[in-house]
Design a protein around this motif. Structure first.
Motif, mmCIF file in Angstrom:
data_model
loop_
_atom_site.group_PDB
_atom_site.id
_atom_site.type_symbol
_atom_site.label_atom_id
_atom_site.label_comp_id
_atom_site.label_asym_id
_atom_site.label_seq_id
_atom_site.Cartn_x
_atom_site.Cartn_y
_atom_site.Cartn_z
ATOM 1 N N PHE A 36 53.276 10.973 22.148
ATOM 2 C CA PHE A 36 53.539 12.382 21.890
ATOM 3 C C PHE A 36 52.651 12.826 20.731
ATOM 4 C CE2 PHE A 36 57.436 13.747 24.176
ATOM 5 C CZ PHE A 36 57.694 12.561 24.849
ATOM 6 N N ARG A 37 52.560 14.131 20.574
ATOM 7 C CA ARG A 37 51.848 14.649 19.419
ATOM 8 C C ARG A 37 52.534 15.909 18.919
ATOM 9 N NH1 ARG A 37 46.218 16.504 22.424
ATOM 10 N NH2 ARG A 37 47.053 18.316 23.568
ATOM 11 N N GLN A 38 52.331 16.159 17.637
ATOM 12 C CA GLN A 38 52.924 17.348 17.038
ATOM 13 C C GLN A 38 51.931 17.938 16.052
ATOM 14 O OE1 GLN A 38 56.797 16.753 15.261
ATOM 15 N NE2 GLN A 38 57.276 18.923 15.465
ATOM 16 N N ALA A 39 51.521 19.162 16.352
ATOM 17 C CA ALA A 39 50.629 19.898 15.470
ATOM 18 C C ALA A 39 51.460 20.742 14.514
ATOM 19 C CB ALA A 39 49.699 20.776 16.298
ATOM 20 N N PRO A 40 50.907 21.122 13.370
ATOM 21 C CA PRO A 40 51.671 21.934 12.412
ATOM 22 C C PRO A 40 52.202 23.204 13.045
ATOM 23 C CG PRO A 40 49.665 21.125 11.402
ATOM 24 C CD PRO A 40 49.572 20.769 12.858
ATOM 25 N N GLY A 41 53.486 23.436 12.855
ATOM 26 C CA GLY A 41 54.104 24.643 13.369
ATOM 27 C C GLY A 41 54.405 24.638 14.850
ATOM 28 N N LYS A 42 54.178 23.504 15.506
ATOM 29 C CA LYS A 42 54.425 23.420 16.950
ATOM 30 C C LYS A 42 55.440 22.330 17.258
ATOM 31 C CE LYS A 42 49.936 25.174 18.486
ATOM 32 N NZ LYS A 42 48.794 24.935 19.401
ATOM 33 N N THR A 90 44.038 17.963 17.559
ATOM 34 C CA THR A 90 44.464 17.643 16.202
ATOM 35 C C THR A 90 45.979 17.707 16.085
ATOM 36 O OG1 THR A 90 42.414 18.441 15.200
ATOM 37 C CG2 THR A 90 44.371 18.394 13.793
ATOM 38 N N ALA A 91 46.573 16.615 15.634
ATOM 39 C CA ALA A 91 48.031 16.519 15.529
ATOM 40 C C ALA A 91 48.394 15.154 14.953
ATOM 41 C CB ALA A 91 48.687 16.670 16.902
ATOM 42 N N VAL A 92 49.668 15.000 14.634
ATOM 43 C CA VAL A 92 50.208 13.668 14.364
ATOM 44 C C VAL A 92 50.665 13.092 15.699
ATOM 45 C CG1 VAL A 92 51.957 12.328 13.159
ATOM 46 C CG2 VAL A 92 50.921 14.324 12.046
ATOM 47 N N TYR A 93 50.221 11.890 15.992
ATOM 48 C CA TYR A 93 50.538 11.236 17.252
ATOM 49 C C TYR A 93 51.599 10.158 17.029
ATOM 50 C CZ TYR A 93 46.739 13.559 19.675
ATOM 51 O OH TYR A 93 45.941 14.509 20.265
ATOM 52 N N TYR A 94 52.580 10.142 17.929
ATOM 53 C CA TYR A 94 53.701 9.216 17.857
ATOM 54 C C TYR A 94 53.819 8.427 19.158
ATOM 55 C CZ TYR A 94 55.274 12.408 14.150
ATOM 56 O OH TYR A 94 55.361 13.194 13.020
ATOM 57 N N CYS A 95 54.290 7.197 19.048
ATOM 58 C CA CYS A 95 54.674 6.474 20.250
ATOM 59 C C CYS A 95 56.194 6.281 20.234
ATOM 60 C CB CYS A 95 53.953 5.149 20.382
ATOM 61 S SG CYS A 95 54.146 3.974 19.019
#
Length: 126
Positions: A36-42, A90-95
Motif C-alpha cells: 500500500f502507499r499513502q501520500a500526504p493528505g491522502k 511519491t508516498a510512504v509505502y507499507y506492506c
C-alpha cells in the motif's frame, strides 16, 4: 511477529526502486502480502497484492505495467519492483499480510489485512 518495509529513497522520474518486505517471527509464504502507499493528505491505497497459494497477483490500475510484486521464500521476503516511476508515485509505502486468499474485491481494502509493517518513503522528483 513483525513486518519491515525497506528500500525506499529519492529517485528521478523514469527511475526504478525495489522495495523489500521482510518478516520476522513467521513465514511469509503462508500469507497473502499486500503493498500500500499513502501520500500526504491522502488515504492509504492498495498498490499490489500477492496470494500465498497460487501466486496470483493484483495491481492498482495506476501501476499496472510498471510495478511487479514477487516473493522469495528462501529469504522470507516479498518485493515490489517499481519501474518508470512518476512524481505521483511519491508516498510512504507499507506492506501488510493476511491469512487467507485475496480476491479482486478484497486485496485493496485496508481492513482486510491482519497486520502492517512500518513504511518506507519513496520520493520521485527531479
Amino acid at each position: 511477529v513483525q513486518l519491515q518495509a525497506s528500500g525506499g529513497g529519492l529517485v528521478q522520474p523514469g527511475g526504478s526502486l525495489r522495495l523489500s518486505c521482510a518478516a520476522s517471527g513467521f513465514t511469509l509464504d503462508d500469507y497473502a502480502i499486500g503493498w500500500f502507499r499513502q501520500a500526504p493528505g491522502k488515504e492509504r491505497e492498495g498498490v499490489s497484492c500477492l496470494s500465498s497459494s497460487d501466486g496470483s497477483t493484483y495491481y492498482a490500475d495506476s501501476v499496472k505495467g510498471r510495478f511487479a510484486i514477487s516473493r522469495d521464500n528462501a529469504k522470507n521476503a516479498v518485493y515490489l519492483q517499481m519501474d518508470s516511476l512518476k512524481p505521483e508515485d511519491t508516498a510512504v509505502y507499507y506492506c501488510a499480510y493476511h491469512f487467507g486468499e485475496p480476491s479482486s474485491n478484497s486485496w485493496y481494502r485496508v481492513a482486510w489485512y491482519d497486520d502492517w509493517g512500518q513504511g518506507t518513503q519513496v520520493t520521485v522528483s527531479s
